[in-house]
Design a protein around this motif. Structure first.
Motif, PDB file in Angstrom:
ATOM      1  N   VAL A  56       0.835  -1.210   0.000  1.00 60.80           N
ATOM      2  CA  VAL A  56       0.000   0.000   0.000  1.00 60.80           C
ATOM      3  C   VAL A  56       0.870   1.260   0.000  1.00 60.80           C
ATOM      4  CG1 VAL A  56      -2.005  -1.110   1.048  1.00 60.80           C
ATOM      5  CG2 VAL A  56      -0.316  -0.037   2.522  1.00 60.80           C
ATOM      6  N   LEU A  57       2.046   1.196   0.616  1.00 59.80           N
ATOM      7  CA  LEU A  57       2.959   2.334   0.552  1.00 59.80           C
ATOM      8  C   LEU A  57       3.482   2.522  -0.869  1.00 59.80           C
ATOM      9  CD1 LEU A  57       5.012   2.004   3.865  1.00 59.80           C
ATOM     10  CD2 LEU A  57       3.316   3.740   3.309  1.00 59.80           C
ATOM     11  N   TYR A  58       3.785   1.414  -1.536  1.00 61.60           N
ATOM     12  CA  TYR A  58       4.223   1.502  -2.927  1.00 61.60           C
ATOM     13  C   TYR A  58       3.177   2.226  -3.770  1.00 61.60           C
ATOM     14  CZ  TYR A  58       4.606   0.179  -7.798  1.00 61.60           C
ATOM     15  OH  TYR A  58       4.637   0.225  -9.169  1.00 61.60           O
ATOM     16  N   VAL A  59       1.909   1.860  -3.598  1.00 60.59           N
ATOM     17  CA  VAL A  59       0.839   2.512  -4.361  1.00 60.59           C
ATOM     18  C   VAL A  59       0.820   4.011  -4.072  1.00 60.59           C
ATOM     19  CG1 VAL A  59      -1.661   2.666  -4.715  1.00 60.59           C
ATOM     20  CG2 VAL A  59      -0.574   0.422  -4.472  1.00 60.59           C
ATOM     21  N   GLY A  60       0.920   4.380  -2.780  1.00 61.00           N
ATOM     22  CA  GLY A  60       0.918   5.789  -2.420  1.00 61.00           C
ATOM     23  C   GLY A  60       2.102   6.551  -2.984  1.00 61.00           C
ATOM     24  N   ILE A  61       3.293   5.943  -2.922  1.00 58.07           N
ATOM     25  CA  ILE A  61       4.501   6.599  -3.441  1.00 58.07           C
ATOM     26  C   ILE A  61       4.424   6.712  -4.957  1.00 58.07           C
ATOM     27  CG2 ILE A  61       7.014   6.442  -3.635  1.00 58.07           C
ATOM     28  CD1 ILE A  61       6.897   4.770  -0.991  1.00 58.07           C
ATOM     29  N   TYR A  62       3.949   5.664  -5.617  1.00 59.51           N
ATOM     30  CA  TYR A  62       3.831   5.672  -7.080  1.00 59.51           C
ATOM     31  C   TYR A  62       2.867   6.771  -7.527  1.00 59.51           C
ATOM     32  CZ  TYR A  62       2.942   4.095 -11.833  1.00 59.51           C
ATOM     33  OH  TYR A  62       2.821   4.033 -13.196  1.00 59.51           O
ATOM     34  N   ILE A  63       1.749   6.890  -6.823  1.00 62.11           N
ATOM     35  CA  ILE A  63       0.762   7.927  -7.172  1.00 62.11           C
ATOM     36  C   ILE A  63       1.374   9.315  -7.025  1.00 62.11           C
ATOM     37  CG2 ILE A  63      -1.393   9.019  -6.417  1.00 62.11           C
ATOM     38  CD1 ILE A  63      -2.326   6.148  -5.642  1.00 62.11           C
ATOM     39  N   GLN A  64       2.086   9.541  -5.929  1.00 58.98           N
ATOM     40  CA  GLN A  64       2.722  10.840  -5.722  1.00 58.98           C
ATOM     41  C   GLN A  64       3.754  11.119  -6.813  1.00 58.98           C
ATOM     42  OE1 GLN A  64       3.977  11.736  -1.704  1.00 58.98           O
ATOM     43  NE2 GLN A  64       5.590  13.106  -2.421  1.00 58.98           N
ATOM     44  N   ALA A  65       4.556  10.110  -7.143  1.00 62.74           N
ATOM     45  CA  ALA A  65       5.563  10.277  -8.190  1.00 62.74           C
ATOM     46  C   ALA A  65       4.902  10.558  -9.540  1.00 62.74           C
ATOM     47  CB  ALA A  65       6.439   9.030  -8.279  1.00 62.74           C
ATOM     48  N   ASN A  66       3.791   9.891  -9.817  1.00 61.84           N
ATOM     49  CA  ASN A  66       3.086  10.087 -11.079  1.00 61.84           C
ATOM     50  C   ASN A  66       2.536  11.508 -11.186  1.00 61.84           C
ATOM     51  OD1 ASN A  66       1.969   8.971 -13.591  1.00 61.84           O
ATOM     52  ND2 ASN A  66      -0.006   9.241 -12.597  1.00 61.84           N
ATOM     53  N   TYR A  67       1.949  12.005 -10.081  1.00 69.44           N
ATOM     54  CA  TYR A  67       1.437  13.376 -10.076  1.00 69.44           C
ATOM     55  C   TYR A  67       2.565  14.375 -10.325  1.00 69.44           C
ATOM     56  CZ  TYR A  67      -3.161  12.003  -8.269  1.00 69.44           C
ATOM     57  OH  TYR A  67      -4.420  11.457  -8.128  1.00 69.44           O
ATOM     58  N   LEU A  68       3.699  14.161  -9.670  1.00 69.31           N
ATOM     59  CA  LEU A  68       4.836  15.064  -9.865  1.00 69.31           C
ATOM     60  C   LEU A  68       5.317  15.015 -11.306  1.00 69.31           C
ATOM     61  CD1 LEU A  68       6.797  14.381  -6.550  1.00 69.31           C
ATOM     62  CD2 LEU A  68       5.749  16.553  -7.216  1.00 69.31           C
ATOM     63  N   GLY A  69       5.347  13.812 -11.876  1.00 69.26           N
ATOM     64  CA  GLY A  69       5.757  13.675 -13.265  1.00 69.26           C
ATOM     65  C   GLY A  69       4.835  14.444 -14.206  1.00 69.26           C
ATOM     66  N   GLN A  70       3.525  14.402 -13.935  1.00 64.95           N
ATOM     67  CA  GLN A  70       2.566  15.137 -14.755  1.00 64.95           C
ATOM     68  C   GLN A  70       2.774  16.649 -14.628  1.00 64.95           C
ATOM     69  OE1 GLN A  70      -1.357  13.829 -13.640  1.00 64.95           O
ATOM     70  NE2 GLN A  70      -1.017  11.738 -14.348  1.00 64.95           N
ATOM     71  N   GLU A  71       3.042  17.108 -13.399  1.00 62.86           N
ATOM     72  CA  GLU A  71       3.288  18.540 -13.199  1.00 62.86           C
ATOM     73  C   GLU A  71       4.551  18.986 -13.922  1.00 62.86           C
ATOM     74  OE1 GLU A  71       2.039  20.365  -9.220  1.00 62.86           O
ATOM     75  OE2 GLU A  71       2.560  18.305  -8.660  1.00 62.86           O
ATOM     76  N   ILE A  72       5.596  18.164 -13.868  1.00 63.49           N
ATOM     77  CA  ILE A  72       6.845  18.493 -14.576  1.00 63.49           C
ATOM     78  C   ILE A  72       6.579  18.635 -16.071  1.00 63.49           C
ATOM     79  CG2 ILE A  72       9.113  17.595 -15.252  1.00 63.49           C
ATOM     80  CD1 ILE A  72       9.209  16.270 -12.444  1.00 63.49           C
ATOM     81  N   GLU A  73       5.828  17.691 -16.623  1.00 60.74           N
ATOM     82  CA  GLU A  73       5.530  17.734 -18.051  1.00 60.74           C
ATOM     83  C   GLU A  73       4.729  18.988 -18.411  1.00 60.74           C
ATOM     84  OE1 GLU A  73       3.455  14.980 -21.547  1.00 60.74           O
ATOM     85  OE2 GLU A  73       3.575  14.259 -19.477  1.00 60.74           O
ATOM     86  N   GLN A  74       3.768  19.344 -17.579  1.00 67.48           N
ATOM     87  CA  GLN A  74       2.961  20.542 -17.838  1.00 67.48           C
ATOM     88  C   GLN A  74       3.815  21.808 -17.831  1.00 67.48           C
ATOM     89  OE1 GLN A  74      -0.066  20.323 -14.821  1.00 67.48           O
ATOM     90  NE2 GLN A  74      -1.166  18.659 -15.835  1.00 67.48           N
ATOM     91  N   HIS A  75       4.705  21.919 -16.841  1.00 66.29           N
ATOM     92  CA  HIS A  75       5.582  23.097 -16.774  1.00 66.29           C
ATOM     93  C   HIS A  75       6.531  23.136 -17.971  1.00 66.29           C
ATOM     94  CE1 HIS A  75       4.079  24.367 -12.972  1.00 66.29           C
ATOM     95  NE2 HIS A  75       4.580  23.368 -12.273  1.00 66.29           N
ATOM     96  N   GLN A  76       7.027  21.972 -18.389  1.00 68.44           N
ATOM     97  CA  GLN A  76       7.912  21.925 -19.556  1.00 68.44           C
ATOM     98  C   GLN A  76       7.177  22.350 -20.825  1.00 68.44           C
ATOM     99  OE1 GLN A  76       9.242  17.830 -19.212  1.00 68.44           O
ATOM    100  NE2 GLN A  76      11.251  18.468 -18.467  1.00 68.44           N
ATOM    101  N   GLN A  77       5.929  21.914 -20.975  1.00 67.25           N
ATOM    102  CA  GLN A  77       5.146  22.287 -22.147  1.00 67.25           C
ATOM    103  C   GLN A  77       4.883  23.792 -22.176  1.00 67.25           C
ATOM    104  OE1 GLN A  77       1.678  19.782 -21.862  1.00 67.25           O
ATOM    105  NE2 GLN A  77       2.689  18.027 -22.837  1.00 67.25           N
ATOM    106  N   MET A  78       4.585  24.351 -20.998  1.00 66.35           N
ATOM    107  CA  MET A  78       4.359  25.793 -20.934  1.00 66.35           C
ATOM    108  C   MET A  78       5.639  26.555 -21.251  1.00 66.35           C
ATOM    109  SD  MET A  78       1.219  26.197 -20.545  1.00 66.35           S
ATOM    110  CE  MET A  78       1.317  27.988 -20.458  1.00 66.35           C
ATOM    111  N   ALA A  79       6.767  26.061 -20.760  1.00 72.33           N
ATOM    112  CA  ALA A  79       8.050  26.715 -21.055  1.00 72.33           C
ATOM    113  C   ALA A  79       8.311  26.708 -22.556  1.00 72.33           C
ATOM    114  CB  ALA A  79       9.184  26.004 -20.314  1.00 72.33           C
ATOM    115  N   LYS A  80       8.020  25.576 -23.192  1.00 75.33           N
ATOM    116  CA  LYS A  80       8.208  25.463 -24.639  1.00 75.33           C
ATOM    117  C   LYS A  80       7.278  26.422 -25.384  1.00 75.33           C
ATOM    118  CE  LYS A  80       8.198  22.085 -28.397  1.00 75.33           C
ATOM    119  NZ  LYS A  80       7.980  20.664 -28.768  1.00 75.33           N
ATOM    120  N   TYR A  81       6.028  26.491 -24.932  1.00 77.45           N
ATOM    121  CA  TYR A  81       5.053  27.385 -25.573  1.00 77.45           C
ATOM    122  C   TYR A  81       5.508  28.842 -25.470  1.00 77.45           C
ATOM    123  CZ  TYR A  81       0.897  30.289 -26.048  1.00 77.45           C
ATOM    124  OH  TYR A  81       0.026  31.280 -26.421  1.00 77.45           O
TER     125      TYR A  81
END
Length: 294
Positions: free
Chosen positions: A208-233
């Motif tokens: 259950v900790l793995y699931v929680g850590i994976y979810i947090q990492a996934n959210y951070l990854g999505q935020e990184i991608e969004q900021h990178q896309q905005m920087a590119k734009y």
């Protein structure tokens, strides 16, 4: 992260928690566990040592809450709260304080451990009614969930039965169906045994900790991608003669330029990556230990 532990009377939740803490405090595959409050640490370590000598603790008589840090390579990196309910809580009326707390905790939990005694399943004794009540509570709490959650079904005292088949698991039928139709619940069924020869004891919590850590990492990854896309734009808006004129105009007017907005977005992406980086190695190590990548 918030984890809720629920089980019928006599299922061995206190025994599990103490055994699990004793094993994980020593460390396994680079992971260890630290209780934030020293009184909890001392109590759990004492119980764990007794269990190693086949001296088992009495069942809990009230809801208890603990705060822990999961550690990786000796460093605190993932805090979580653990709410443990006494077995009788699942038999109380819906308007009792314990029942209200249980429903609230289940609905707000990021991870749930559901405990069931293997002997109760195989022998089909009176405890099956408690198991049905428990799984009904779980099904009701999870049926409308719209956020990711980890769920471990923990089958205790697995060393005392020859096998568990689908007929024995019939009381879990409703909960199993709810899990199958949900896109948000990651689940695992885990037989365990505590005592001088423990079996699978760290796995329910680490799952259950793995699931929680994976979810947090996934959210951070999505935020990184969004900021990178905005920087590119924003960077693209600076190209060409029109971009040059617009930048001069923004400078004259004292406005934030596209170039500055691009840099700001890149800095946000870097900041989020610094949050993500400490989670990458533990997630990969947990996947390997739990054999989730196979």
């Amino acid at each position: 992260m918030r984890i809720v532990e629920i089980g019928h009377e006599g299922v061995g939740k206190t025994t599990f928690m103490a055994s699990m803490y004793g094993i994980l405090h020593k460390g396994i595959e680079g992971f260890s566990l630290r209780a934030i409050h020293i009184n909890d640490h001392n109590r759990l370590i004492k119980l764990a040592k007794n269990i190693e000598q086949n001296k088992y603790p009495a069942p809990t008589d009230q809801r208890q809450e603990y705060q822990f840090y999961l550690q990786y390579q000796g460093q605190d990196f993932f805090p979580f709260t653990w709410a443990d309910y006494r077995g009788g809580a699942i038999r109380e009326t819906q308007d009792s304080e314990q029942a209200r707390l249980l429903q609230k905790d289940l609905q707000q939990a990021d991870g749930v451990l559901v405990f069931c005694d293997c002997q109760a399943l195989v022998q089909k004794d009176a405890r099956r009614n408690q198991i049905r009540r428990m799984t009904a509570l779980m099904t009701n709490a999870l049926k409308n969930i719209e956020r990711p959650i980890g769920l471990a079904v923990v089958l205790t005292k697995a060393d005392l039965v020859d096998e568990i088949n689908e007929d024995h698991l019939q009381p879990f039928e409703g909960l199993t169906k709810a899990i199958e139709v949900s896109e948000y619940i990651a689940s695992m069924r885990i037989p365990i045994a505590c005592g001088c020869e423990p079996i699978n004891v760290p796995i329910p919590l680490l799952f259950v900790l793995y699931v929680g850590i994976y979810i947090q990492a996934n959210y951070l990854g999505q935020e990184i991608e969004q900021h990178q896309q905005m920087a590119k734009y924003y960077e693209q808006q600076t190209h060409g003669f029109g971009g040059f004129v617009q930048e001069l105009w923004d400078i004259v007017q004292g406005n934030t330029t596209y170039r500055e907005m691009s840099q700001e977005s890149l800095e946000k992406a870097i900041a989020k990556y610094k949050e993500l980086e400490p989670l990458i190695a533990p997630v990969e190590a947990l996947e390997k230990y739990l054999s989730l990548g196979e």
